[in-house]
Design a protein around this motif. Structure first.
Motif, mmCIF file in Angstrom:
data_model
loop_
_atom_site.group_PDB
_atom_site.id
_atom_site.type_symbol
_atom_site.label_atom_id
_atom_site.label_comp_id
_atom_site.label_asym_id
_atom_site.label_seq_id
_atom_site.Cartn_x
_atom_site.Cartn_y
_atom_site.Cartn_z
ATOM 1 N N LYS A 63 0.835 -1.196 0.000
ATOM 2 C CA LYS A 63 0.000 0.000 0.000
ATOM 3 C C LYS A 63 0.868 1.242 0.000
ATOM 4 O O LYS A 63 2.039 1.201 0.407
ATOM 5 N N TYR A 64 0.303 2.333 -0.485
ATOM 6 C CA TYR A 64 0.967 3.622 -0.361
ATOM 7 C C TYR A 64 -0.056 4.668 0.070
ATOM 8 O O TYR A 64 -1.181 4.705 -0.413
ATOM 9 N N LEU A 65 0.344 5.463 1.047
ATOM 10 C CA LEU A 65 -0.499 6.529 1.587
ATOM 11 C C LEU A 65 0.355 7.781 1.697
ATOM 12 O O LEU A 65 1.511 7.708 2.122
ATOM 13 N N GLU A 112 -2.540 7.877 -2.880
ATOM 14 C CA GLU A 112 -2.730 6.654 -2.119
ATOM 15 C C GLU A 112 -3.284 5.558 -3.014
ATOM 16 O O GLU A 112 -3.942 5.820 -4.025
ATOM 17 N N PHE A 145 -7.087 2.393 -3.213
ATOM 18 C CA PHE A 145 -6.974 1.879 -1.850
ATOM 19 C C PHE A 145 -8.363 1.643 -1.266
ATOM 20 O O PHE A 145 -9.287 2.433 -1.467
ATOM 21 N N HIS A 147 -10.499 1.891 1.655
ATOM 22 C CA HIS A 147 -10.665 2.475 2.989
ATOM 23 C C HIS A 147 -11.810 1.770 3.718
ATOM 24 O O HIS A 147 -12.946 1.759 3.244
#
Length: 313
Positions: A63-65, A112, A145, A147
């Motif tokens: 993941k990337y945030l 993200e 992503f 959520h």
């Protein structure tokens, strides 16, 4: 009788078809073209890639945030180990694959998301013989992503026992594209009306969730971790233990189902979840039916770790 189309007509028709989920794909890389593309309708894998018709390949999802990729090195290290286990040399050096992963995030243009990396035996035929494939395949996807509602962390979630057994040890410890048991476990959780299911090995010991690791906090405040003989050693699990080791004691050992009912906390760990409390198991309450302090602390440490150590792109 179906119409026999020429190449151009076929491609035009293909591009015009509805593409479910296209809004969730930001960009992808295809090794055959050595190009990035942002049109999900072009995200196509040859049917004769052994990854497709034999499950002969592996994958990782990071993941990337906030434009920071979390634990990319750990995921690629696991992928390298798994490729060696199934005798699959990578298409490129791992350092170059890492740069392609980061570039896929850049091309996607979002702050993200997830990055999914697929390494397959490659296209070349429909038998089980690896020699059909001249070179391995590599596909990388940047996508939306997922959520989850904050209430899942605030109130906790429900889990139940899976009717599907844990994978055999060799298969469980390799993150291959053969995820049929995991898919069936997810369907089972939906059918049973619970948030997650947990599977057990042939000896009745706790293994894992459908895509999550699980740990138990016992009455003495120790974190009990399954031995991972029949479970994937999760990157989130291993990082959470590393981050909390100076604060708490943890031990790897077999965990019976009875110990779940007696636990102070039961915690799921995974890429999307970070750490999340199970507060009911098979309809019965876990401790005081509230997320516990260990779960909250693990999540806090993991979130901070991404902010401090995530790889910028």
């Amino acid at each position: 009788m179906a119409h026999v189309a020429g190449t151009r007509e076929y491609l035009d028709k293909l591009i015009s078809l509805p593409r479910p989920g296209e809004e969730n794909v930001f960009a992808f890389y295809d090794h055959r073209l050595e190009m990035f593309c942002k049109d999900p309708r072009m995200m196509l894998i040859p049917l004769d890639d052994h990854m497709i018709h034999r499950g002969d390949g592996g994958f990782e999802t990071v993941k990337y945030l906030g434009r920071k990729v979390y634990q990319l090195e750990a995921h690629l290290e696991r992928m390298e180990k798994n490729c060696k286990a199934i005798f699959m040399p990578p298409l490129l050096p791992w350092s170059e694959i890492k740069e392609l992963v980061l570039e896929t995030a850049r091309v996607g243009g979002r702050d993200e998301g997830y990055l999914s990396i697929f390494v397959g035996r490659g296209p070349g035929g429909f038998s089980i013989d690896y020699r059909e494939c001249p070179r391995p395949s590599l596909y990388i996807v940047s996508r939306k992503f997922n959520h989850l509602p904050e209430s899942m962390w605030e109130k906790g979630v429900r889990a139940c026992k899976s009717g599907h057994p844990a994978k055999p040890s060799f298969m469980a410890r390799i993150k291959s594209v053969n995820y049929l048991p995991n898919v069936l476990m997810k369907k089972e959780s939906v059918d049973k009306g619970c948030d997650f299911v947990l599977c057990f090995d042939q000896h009745g010991f706790l293994a894992e969730g459908c895509i999550e690791n699980v740990v138990v906090v016992d009455q003495d405040g120790r974190i009990l971790v399954p031995e991972l003989k029949n479970a994937l050693p999760g990157t989130t699990l291993m990082r959470a233990l590393e981050l909390i080791k100076d604060e708490m004691t943890f031990v790897f050992r077999p965990i019976s189902e009875e110990e779940i009912y007696e636990a102070r906390e039961v915690i799921l760990l995974g890429t999307t979840l970070d750490a999340m409390s199970i507060v009911r198991y098979n309809g019965k309450p876990i401790h005081d039916v509230r997320p516990g302090p260990v779960s909250r602390r693990m999540r806090e440490l993991l979130v901070r770790d991404l902010e401090e150590n995530g790889e910028k792109f």
